[in-house]
Motif scaffolding. Structure first.
Motif, PDB file in Angstrom:
ATOM      1  N   GLY A 104       0.778  -1.230   0.000  1.00  0.00           N
ATOM      2  CA  GLY A 104       0.000   0.000   0.000  1.00  0.00           C
ATOM      3  C   GLY A 104       0.810   1.279   0.000  1.00  0.00           C
ATOM      4  O   GLY A 104       0.255   2.363   0.158  1.00  0.00           O
ATOM      5  N   THR A 105       2.116   1.187  -0.160  1.00  0.00           N
ATOM      6  CA  THR A 105       2.985   2.369  -0.137  1.00  0.00           C
ATOM      7  C   THR A 105       3.853   2.400  -1.387  1.00  0.00           C
ATOM      8  O   THR A 105       4.330   1.362  -1.846  1.00  0.00           O
ATOM      9  CB  THR A 105       3.897   2.342   1.107  1.00  0.00           C
ATOM     10  OG1 THR A 105       3.075   2.248   2.273  1.00  0.00           O
ATOM     11  CG2 THR A 105       4.753   3.584   1.201  1.00  0.00           C
ATOM     12  N   LEU A 106       4.059   3.592  -1.927  1.00  0.00           N
ATOM     13  CA  LEU A 106       4.989   3.784  -3.034  1.00  0.00           C
ATOM     14  C   LEU A 106       6.370   4.092  -2.478  1.00  0.00           C
ATOM     15  O   LEU A 106       6.528   5.006  -1.651  1.00  0.00           O
ATOM     16  CB  LEU A 106       4.546   4.953  -3.926  1.00  0.00           C
ATOM     17  CG  LEU A 106       3.414   4.675  -4.895  1.00  0.00           C
ATOM     18  CD1 LEU A 106       2.953   5.975  -5.541  1.00  0.00           C
ATOM     19  CD2 LEU A 106       3.850   3.688  -5.958  1.00  0.00           C
ATOM     20  N   PHE A 107       7.359   3.327  -2.896  1.00  0.00           N
ATOM     21  CA  PHE A 107       8.739   3.535  -2.473  1.00  0.00           C
ATOM     22  C   PHE A 107       9.570   4.020  -3.651  1.00  0.00           C
ATOM     23  O   PHE A 107       9.445   3.491  -4.754  1.00  0.00           O
ATOM     24  CB  PHE A 107       9.346   2.240  -1.929  1.00  0.00           C
ATOM     25  CG  PHE A 107       8.756   1.810  -0.625  1.00  0.00           C
ATOM     26  CD1 PHE A 107       9.210   2.363   0.566  1.00  0.00           C
ATOM     27  CD2 PHE A 107       7.744   0.866  -0.578  1.00  0.00           C
ATOM     28  CE1 PHE A 107       8.660   1.976   1.776  1.00  0.00           C
ATOM     29  CE2 PHE A 107       7.190   0.472   0.622  1.00  0.00           C
ATOM     30  CZ  PHE A 107       7.647   1.029   1.800  1.00  0.00           C
ATOM     31  N   VAL A 108      10.402   5.001  -3.394  1.00  0.00           N
ATOM     32  CA  VAL A 108      11.354   5.507  -4.380  1.00  0.00           C
ATOM     33  C   VAL A 108      12.727   5.062  -3.902  1.00  0.00           C
ATOM     34  O   VAL A 108      13.155   5.419  -2.806  1.00  0.00           O
ATOM     35  CB  VAL A 108      11.284   7.049  -4.481  1.00  0.00           C
ATOM     36  CG1 VAL A 108      12.318   7.562  -5.467  1.00  0.00           C
ATOM     37  CG2 VAL A 108       9.878   7.491  -4.871  1.00  0.00           C
TER      38      VAL A 108
END
Length: 117
Positions: free
Chosen positions: A18-22
């Motif tokens: 559920g999280t976008l990681f860069v």
């Protein structure tokens, strides 16, 4: 999502739990941030790189360089033999021949590269 770039650094954007990681790629150091929307990812990358460069300057050390100009590859022995023989036939070292092959592949338009892969 396509990789992002900022100041010569490249990052992937991945969705996990559920999280976008860069995540900044090609470094010995770990640079990772998160964001709520894909549209925020370029700013997260910019902030990561700028903070990293500032931290390195403050610590008096050189930032890790994404590419040093050398890399090792593992290929089957038969392909290694064929490449070495072709290089010799071309009057090049194996290193020079592989460099030339990579340059040719990199110069192709992206559509040609993905179709050939």
């Amino acid at each position: 999502m396509q990789p992002l770039s900022y100041k010569g650094y490249q990052a992937s954007v991945e969705f996990e739990d559920g999280t976008l990681f860069v995540k900044v790629l090609h470094l010995d150091d770990l640079l990772i941030g998160e964001c709520d929307a894909a549209s925020d990812a370029p700013k997260v990358l910019e902030d990561l790189v700028e903070a990293y460069l500032a931290d390195c300057a403050e610590a008096g050390r050189e930032p890790s360089k994404p590419f040093k100009g050398s890399f090792n590859i593992r290929i089957p022995p038969e392909l290694h033999r064929k490449a070495a023989m072709r290089a010799a036939e071309s009057g090049l070292s194996l290193n020079g021949w592989v460099q030339q092959a990579v340059e040719e592949k990199v110069e192709k338009p992206a559509a040609d590269v993905s179709a050939a892969a």
